[in-house]
Design a protein around this motif. Structure first.
Motif, PDB file in Angstrom:
ATOM      1  N   MET A  64      46.212  -0.930 -20.142  1.00 19.65           N
ATOM      2  CA  MET A  64      47.153   0.232 -20.727  1.00 19.65           C
ATOM      3  C   MET A  64      47.360   1.150 -19.246  1.00 19.65           C
ATOM      4  N   ILE A  65      46.575   1.205 -18.468  1.00 22.42           N
ATOM      5  CA  ILE A  65      46.604   1.905 -17.128  1.00 22.42           C
ATOM      6  C   ILE A  65      46.072   1.062 -16.172  1.00 22.42           C
ATOM      7  N   HIS A  66      46.981   0.764 -14.990  1.00 24.53           N
ATOM      8  CA  HIS A  66      46.502   0.062 -13.916  1.00 24.53           C
ATOM      9  C   HIS A  66      47.246   0.645 -12.634  1.00 24.53           C
ATOM     10  N   THR A  67      46.149   1.212 -11.738  1.00 21.25           N
ATOM     11  CA  THR A  67      46.591   1.688 -10.592  1.00 21.25           C
ATOM     12  C   THR A  67      45.759   1.131  -9.570  1.00 21.25           C
ATOM     13  N   ARG A  68      46.556   1.207  -8.220  1.00 22.51           N
ATOM     14  CA  ARG A  68      45.966   0.645  -7.066  1.00 22.51           C
ATOM     15  C   ARG A  68      46.638   1.555  -5.971  1.00 22.51           C
ATOM     16  N   GLY A  69      45.648   2.289  -5.161  1.00 24.84           N
ATOM     17  CA  GLY A  69      45.843   2.817  -4.187  1.00 24.84           C
ATOM     18  C   GLY A  69      46.648   4.209  -4.414  1.00 24.84           C
ATOM     19  N   LEU A  70      46.408   4.747  -5.585  1.00 21.65           N
ATOM     20  CA  LEU A  70      47.355   5.949  -6.157  1.00 21.65           C
ATOM     21  C   LEU A  70      46.857   7.169  -5.285  1.00 21.65           C
ATOM     22  N   THR A  71      47.904   7.716  -4.625  1.00 20.55           N
ATOM     23  CA  THR A  71      47.713   8.634  -3.620  1.00 20.55           C
ATOM     24  C   THR A  71      48.714   9.908  -4.124  1.00 20.55           C
ATOM     25  N   ARG A  72      48.223  10.932  -3.862  1.00 25.29           N
ATOM     26  CA  ARG A  72      49.131  12.136  -3.684  1.00 25.29           C
ATOM     27  C   ARG A  72      49.043  13.117  -2.473  1.00 25.29           C
ATOM     28  N   VAL A  73      49.727  13.467  -1.862  1.00 23.17           N
ATOM     29  CA  VAL A  73      49.768  14.118  -0.547  1.00 23.17           C
ATOM     30  C   VAL A  73      50.692  15.574  -0.638  1.00 23.17           C
ATOM     31  N   PHE A  74      49.932  17.009  -0.759  1.00 26.83           N
ATOM     32  CA  PHE A  74      50.725  17.892  -0.629  1.00 26.83           C
ATOM     33  C   PHE A  74      50.879  18.508   0.587  1.00 26.83           C
ATOM     34  N   THR A  75      51.832  19.376   1.125  1.00 31.80           N
ATOM     35  CA  THR A  75      51.966  20.191   2.258  1.00 31.80           C
ATOM     36  C   THR A  75      51.879  21.677   1.766  1.00 31.80           C
ATOM     37  N   VAL A  76      50.789  22.316   2.101  1.00 30.05           N
ATOM     38  CA  VAL A  76      50.653  23.534   1.793  1.00 30.05           C
ATOM     39  C   VAL A  76      50.405  24.299   3.239  1.00 30.05           C
ATOM     40  N   LYS A  77      51.255  25.209   3.569  1.00 33.28           N
ATOM     41  CA  LYS A  77      51.297  25.993   4.644  1.00 33.28           C
ATOM     42  C   LYS A  77      51.390  25.272   5.802  1.00 33.28           C
ATOM     43  N   LYS A  78      52.151  24.178   5.898  1.00 30.86           N
ATOM     44  CA  LYS A  78      52.311  23.283   6.902  1.00 30.86           C
ATOM     45  C   LYS A  78      50.984  22.332   7.158  1.00 30.86           C
ATOM     46  N   GLU A  79      50.379  22.602   6.107  1.00 34.51           N
ATOM     47  CA  GLU A  79      48.963  21.699   6.400  1.00 34.51           C
ATOM     48  C   GLU A  79      48.985  20.379   5.265  1.00 34.51           C
ATOM     49  N   ARG A  80      48.691  19.222   5.732  1.00 32.03           N
ATOM     50  CA  ARG A  80      48.595  17.948   4.840  1.00 32.03           C
ATOM     51  C   ARG A  80      47.307  18.174   3.984  1.00 32.03           C
ATOM     52  N   VAL A  81      47.546  18.373   2.714  1.00 33.47           N
ATOM     53  CA  VAL A  81      46.465  18.272   1.540  1.00 33.47           C
ATOM     54  C   VAL A  81      46.243  16.834   0.898  1.00 33.47           C
ATOM     55  N   GLU A  82      45.324  15.960   0.906  1.00 34.73           N
ATOM     56  CA  GLU A  82      45.183  14.991   0.023  1.00 34.73           C
ATOM     57  C   GLU A  82      44.523  15.363  -1.126  1.00 34.73           C
ATOM     58  N   ALA A  83      45.456  15.517  -2.412  1.00 32.64           N
ATOM     59  CA  ALA A  83      44.714  15.913  -3.446  1.00 32.64           C
ATOM     60  C   ALA A  83      44.273  14.487  -4.317  1.00 32.64           C
ATOM     61  N   VAL A  84      44.928  13.417  -4.143  1.00 32.43           N
ATOM     62  CA  VAL A  84      44.347  12.087  -4.818  1.00 32.43           C
ATOM     63  C   VAL A  84      44.487  11.157  -3.613  1.00 32.43           C
ATOM     64  N   ARG A  85      43.316  10.339  -3.396  1.00 33.62           N
ATOM     65  CA  ARG A  85      43.193   9.546  -2.027  1.00 33.62           C
ATOM     66  C   ARG A  85      42.829   8.352  -2.581  1.00 33.62           C
ATOM     67  N   GLY A  86      44.026   7.357  -2.999  1.00 37.36           N
ATOM     68  CA  GLY A  86      43.584   6.064  -3.218  1.00 37.36           C
ATOM     69  C   GLY A  86      43.032   5.588  -4.233  1.00 37.36           C
ATOM     70  N   ILE A  87      43.445   5.962  -5.403  1.00 35.29           N
ATOM     71  CA  ILE A  87      42.613   5.611  -6.776  1.00 35.29           C
ATOM     72  C   ILE A  87      42.786   4.352  -7.211  1.00 35.29           C
ATOM     73  N   ASP A  88      41.929   3.499  -7.677  1.00 33.16           N
ATOM     74  CA  ASP A  88      41.879   1.966  -8.125  1.00 33.16           C
ATOM     75  C   ASP A  88      41.320   2.395  -9.641  1.00 33.16           C
ATOM     76  N   LEU A  89      42.120   2.226 -10.796  1.00 31.61           N
ATOM     77  CA  LEU A  89      41.746   2.454 -12.146  1.00 31.61           C
ATOM     78  C   LEU A  89      42.325   1.447 -12.979  1.00 31.61           C
ATOM     79  N   ASP A  90      41.611   1.027 -13.852  1.00 32.31           N
ATOM     80  CA  ASP A  90      42.148  -0.128 -15.131  1.00 32.31           C
ATOM     81  C   ASP A  90      41.458   0.575 -16.556  1.00 32.31           C
ATOM     82  N   VAL A  91      42.228   0.711 -17.426  1.00 33.58           N
ATOM     83  CA  VAL A  91      42.094   1.202 -18.524  1.00 33.58           C
ATOM     84  C   VAL A  91      42.340   0.138 -19.738  1.00 33.58           C
ATOM     85  N   GLU A  92      41.655  -0.400 -20.389  1.00 36.75           N
ATOM     86  CA  GLU A  92      42.001  -1.570 -21.387  1.00 36.75           C
ATOM     87  C   GLU A  92      42.611  -0.871 -22.745  1.00 36.75           C
ATOM     88  N   ALA A  93      43.411  -1.477 -23.227  1.00 34.34           N
ATOM     89  CA  ALA A  93      43.948  -0.980 -24.672  1.00 34.34           C
ATOM     90  C   ALA A  93      42.794  -0.688 -25.684  1.00 34.34           C
TER      91      ALA A  93
END
Length: 313
Positions: free
Chosen positions: A1-30
């Motif tokens: 049902m859920i399959h992620t590889r290297g899932l990443t989210r980066v924000f820019t806050v006051k010109k600074e790079r903020v890594e909120a999510v860093r390369g998540i690997d996740l598998d969820v079965e039905a």
């Protein structure tokens, strides 16, 4: 049902790079019921928003309910239900009308939407409230309506973001009864966040813990507690000197007259430990065993509490 590889989210806050999510690997079965835990700022909400297509990933891939979140967000939304922290229903229509309208938005015709609304009214014990407006309902009743709205199109996967937050203990217990009934009735895959650790401990068959944007633990609650926290024996002695001696025998440390010893199975280990202390002339005035909690697991992994600053907005 859920399959992620290297899932990443980066924000820019006051010109600074903020890594909120860093390369998540996740598998969820039905059919699984997964509790996704983490303190505020750990990346929990950001991950949930990416999986539900509310926020595009910066990098990595995610397939949810068989559809790519970046390439086919509409396909994902058609196949999932989402119950956020805030109430979903409006204030101007009756409960059943809200459900019918939601069904029409998902492409059901009038008869199909009405039939499905009635089915959910019965499943979630909302039938007596069908003609009332959402604004007149209690907190627990509104949460049941939120869940019904998320299920109107028969999704195979339901996301629940803090489903019992703000409810009294009785309403929380009722919400969980209905959540568990969903699995029995439909086999729905449930992916939820909660800051009530005892709920995750007793209800979820799998616990995933995120911190600093990375998954740091994944398994059943019992596995995580046994492998990462362990049971504890706590004894009290008559004097500080005896406590230090008792701690030395167990390879532990003493605080005043109290000694806390981590062991794999406290109930089995306690009698032998007491016999050893008695043979060494150490007088024990009190003894108890405790099972670890999920917060103990997080404390072992990170050195801080899972509930630190984790107060929902």
């Amino acid at each position: 049902m859920i399959h992620t590889r290297g899932l990443t989210r980066v924000f820019t806050v006051k010109k600074e790079r903020v890594e909120a999510v860093r390369g998540i690997d996740l598998d969820v079965e039905a059919g699984q019921l997964v509790a996704f835990l983490g303190p505020n700022g750990a990346g929990k909400s950001t991950t949930l928003r990416m999986l539900t297509t509310l926020l595009p990933p910066t990098a990595g891939t995610a397939t949810v309910a068989g559809r790519d979140v970046a390439g086919d967000p509409a396909g994902v939304r058609a196949r999932i239900g989402y119950v956020g922290q805030r109430n979903s229903a409006g204030e101007n229509f009756r409960v059943r009308d809200e459900l019918v309208t939601q069904g029409r938005c998902y492409g059901l015709d009038g008869r199909q939407a009405g039939t499905r609304a009635d089915e959910l009214l019965d499943l979630l014990d909302l039938r007596p409230l069908a003609k009332r407006k959402p604004g007149t309902l209690s907190g627990g009743q509104r949460r049941r309506l939120d869940i019904a709205l998320g299920l109107i199109h028969r999704p195979g996967l339901l996301f629940l973001d803090e489903p019992s937050t703000g409810l009294d203990p009785k309403s929380r217990a009722e919400i969980w009864q209905h959540i568990l009934r969903l699995r029995e009735t439909y086999g729905t895959t449930l992916f939820l966040t909660t800051h009530y650790l005892e709920e995750a401990d007793s209800m979820a068959e799998r616990v995933v813990i995120i911190d600093n944007g990375r998954i740091i633990a994944d398994g059943t609650a019992e596995q995580l507690k046994n492998d990462l926290a362990g049971d504890h024996i706590t004894i009290t002695t008559a004097t500080d000197q005896e406590a230090r001696a008792a701690a030395e025998l167990a390879g532990a440390t003493a605080e005043g007259t109290t000694v806390r010893v981590r062991v794999p199975n406290a109930a089995a280990a306690l009698p032998d430990y007491l016999r050893t202390l008695d043979g060494s002339g150490i007088k024990v005035t009190a003894a108890e065993t405790t099972r670890p909690t999920l917060d103990d697991v997080f404390l072992t992994l990170t050195g801080r509490s899972l509930t630190d600053d984790d107060i929902p907005a």
